[in-house]
Design an enzyme around this catalytic site. Sequence first.
Site, mmCIF file in Angstrom:
data_model
loop_
_atom_site.group_PDB
_atom_site.id
_atom_site.type_symbol
_atom_site.label_atom_id
_atom_site.label_comp_id
_atom_site.label_asym_id
_atom_site.label_seq_id
_atom_site.Cartn_x
_atom_site.Cartn_y
_atom_site.Cartn_z
ATOM 1 N N ASP A 20 -96.760 37.931 -3.050
ATOM 2 C CA ASP A 20 -95.323 38.213 -3.035
ATOM 3 C C ASP A 20 -94.906 38.789 -4.390
ATOM 4 O O ASP A 20 -95.327 38.282 -5.435
ATOM 5 C CB ASP A 20 -94.530 36.931 -2.768
ATOM 6 C CG ASP A 20 -94.835 36.338 -1.397
ATOM 7 O OD1 ASP A 20 -95.657 36.932 -0.691
ATOM 8 O OD2 ASP A 20 -94.267 35.292 -1.066
ATOM 9 N N HIS A 43 -68.993 8.026 -36.000
ATOM 10 C CA HIS A 43 -67.710 8.661 -36.339
ATOM 11 C C HIS A 43 -66.752 8.743 -35.152
ATOM 12 O O HIS A 43 -65.572 9.056 -35.324
ATOM 13 C CB HIS A 43 -67.937 10.048 -36.964
ATOM 14 C CG HIS A 43 -68.258 11.138 -35.998
ATOM 15 N ND1 HIS A 43 -69.548 11.569 -35.752
ATOM 16 C CD2 HIS A 43 -67.458 11.893 -35.203
ATOM 17 C CE1 HIS A 43 -69.506 12.560 -34.872
ATOM 18 N NE2 HIS A 43 -68.267 12.775 -34.523
ATOM 19 N N ASP A 54 -74.907 8.067 -39.201
ATOM 20 C CA ASP A 54 -73.889 8.277 -38.158
ATOM 21 C C ASP A 54 -74.472 7.933 -36.793
ATOM 22 O O ASP A 54 -74.866 8.795 -36.008
ATOM 23 C CB ASP A 54 -73.412 9.733 -38.198
ATOM 24 C CG ASP A 54 -72.204 9.983 -37.294
ATOM 25 O OD1 ASP A 54 -71.617 8.988 -36.826
ATOM 26 O OD2 ASP A 54 -71.845 11.162 -37.096
ATOM 27 N N GLY A 96 -65.958 17.442 -29.350
ATOM 28 C CA GLY A 96 -66.068 16.809 -28.042
ATOM 29 C C GLY A 96 -67.503 16.526 -27.653
ATOM 30 O O GLY A 96 -67.755 15.767 -26.731
ATOM 31 N N SER A 129 -69.592 15.319 -29.922
ATOM 32 C CA SER A 129 -69.998 14.259 -30.839
ATOM 33 C C SER A 129 -70.563 13.055 -30.104
ATOM 34 O O SER A 129 -70.032 12.628 -29.070
ATOM 35 C CB SER A 129 -68.801 13.808 -31.678
ATOM 36 O OG SER A 129 -68.401 14.825 -32.557
ATOM 37 N N GLY A 130 -71.659 12.514 -30.657
ATOM 38 C CA GLY A 130 -72.286 11.342 -30.065
ATOM 39 C C GLY A 130 -73.254 11.664 -28.954
ATOM 40 O O GLY A 130 -74.010 10.809 -28.511
#
Length: 770
Positions: free
Chosen positions: A322, A574, A626, A718, A720-721
Amino acid sequence: TFFFLHQGHNGRHERIDFLTSKEKATSKKKTGIIIGVLVAVLILAAVAAFLIWLFVCEYYRKSFPPEGVKAYYWSQFDIPYEDLDILPEFSEERVLEALERGIKEQRSVASLSDVKISEVTASFTDSRMARNPRASKCFYRLEAEETAKKFASPGYPLGYPAKSRCQWQIRASENNAISVRFPFFHIEDDCSDDFVSIFDSLSPDDSQAITEKCGQRPPSNPLEVVSSGNIMLINFITDTDIQRPGFDAEYKAIPKSKVKTCGGALSASTGVFTSPLHPSFYPPAMDCKWTIKVPAGKKVRVKFTMFRMKEPGVDIRVCHKDYVEVMGTKYCGEMSSLALTSTSNVLDVSFHSDESYTDKGFSAEYTAYDPANPCPDKFACASGICIAKELRCDGWNDCGDMSDEMKCHCEKDQFACANGLCKPRLWICDRVNDCGDGSDETRCCEENEWRCGDGVCLPQDVVCNSKKDCADGSDEASCKTSPGICSEFSFKCKNKECVNKVNADCDRVSDCSDNSDEDGCDCGTRPYKLNRIVGGQNAELGEWPWQVSLHFKTYGHVCGASILSERWLLSASHCFVTTDPANHVASNWQTYSGMQDQYKYDGVERRSLKRIISHPDYNQMTFDYDIALLELSEPLQFTNTIQPICLPSPSHVFPAGMACWVTGWGALREGGQKAQLLQKASVKIINDTVCNTVTEGQVTSRMLCSGFLAGGVDACQGDSGGPLVCFEESGKWFQAGIVSWGEGCARRNKPGVYSRVTKLRDWIKKETGI
């Protein structure tokens, strides 16, 4: 005729006998006798099959004169385990020869002028595939009609039994084909044990196979196949004792004209075209041709947004089964990027599928462009892709074909590699082969010297001499001959042994005598089988099952997190240690696991927080340490879309240049709105020396940089973490970092900075026991 030689369960020997010399001599004579007998049996079987076939053929010829008959005949030959050494003597060619000889002899005896035999075939097949319909409790004949009907695996949805041998023969009227869709599909992952095989035929002949599948598929990527004619066979084989739900299926008849319609003339300045029936599997035995014609003076650019034409045993350099053919070149397999540019204002795109094994095919976009200005305000790659001008000569292969890094004039702050690439001077002698040809690392020490991790040069013979000559132990880091040497590169077993092997944790190999390097490795896997979407940044459902959304009070999504276990999440300090003490109150937060869309909650598990543990050494000014651990008020239930990520050991290495992924619902651009759909971005690990320089000395050993120095891709507000995850050869995903800080979003020479999980691994274990 399809035949199978029964050798025991799944082709595995249940008994092995070792013969003496005398027995071997006897065995050779015996082998000849057995082969002679079996060949004779084959001829007799062929004659019997032929007579039966003639009877059926004659009956149908008189009853239905205009129509032909296709006959399927099964022969089973059982070879005893003690005679398995003769198995190689039986080939498809030998069996076919016996069948043809038997039929030829029979034709010479009877007058068969009315009968024309166009083809006789023979092929091996898995013995589990052949079932006597009358003897099987799991055999079904189905008639497909325009209205969809359903069938399911035995025991669905509670779980299918072991040793199942099920078969569904589906037929439709002559002018129709058959479409089968599996809205739910969850089979054991190992296809050698449990699988569903689908054929464009009523016999399980590999030359007519459409596909063979196992595992589980998300709702966004259902299995959907189509036949080329009015018959289809579906086999369901199970051998494992592990119960899975099985599958639910829908089948219906569709006009052959719909199946066979593809290709055509495309004359608009932009457009989209796809393989037949995309995103369903394309049908077997198809040939299509699209002719794209744009105004004179312009050229055609085609970009494939999805390309998947994988088939067992195919060399993708040849593509003999194919393929898509453009300008004389064939393309097949699975591609992460494919963009092509015409040499004139007309471009032909051909698609071919043979009679076996199909796939999802492709989706492509085409545009007309001015060859004098192919990429307004951008750089034009040789492949036709347009990239930002800033990415030109930045040391990264952004085009995919290296055309953005060719013929570059290296600036004063760049090093000219021997292969013509330009790399930052900061990357010279950093123990990373940034150039690709090693030229940035060749003159760091004298010849026959070894360079330690801290830059010290020592004689070459210090490597793997079972002594810690380098201060950091890097001379013994990957030496199996140095089991007693412990360094920061060594994996520490629970019994205090040291393993000098790069990334020994969860690599499916037991390196510690107490097996502790493989403890706690039920993590970092994605249950759903997902498509590779070229260039897509919206995450698919279940693609990042460890991603969590953290909502604060009534503000909606604020930060991200990752799942470590049923009760523990990992995030950034944070998000919680701020000027507002309310951020550190656990009851003010809600966690959402298994989420893809911020406005959809199907399959999402919401949990409140029991407590927030921020690292005691977290510094709000520097963002050092952090990291935060979040304990859930009640445990998660792991599902297809909710799974834990693997934590790396302190010795785990994520090398510079490694491509990893950052995910989150953060702003799509600096100062922009947060995303509704979960976003993903591929970023590269940046070496520590460069990271420290571009951040002007603000990084500590608990931080790492990832992104692109040229900018353009980064985490943002937004995110973050949220996790930075990397895929290892072991098949596991590991979390390398936690989104921490950065200067703006996606700015040049301002990569994202992440908390380095390996340096904080011991603290995580102390607080959670994980």
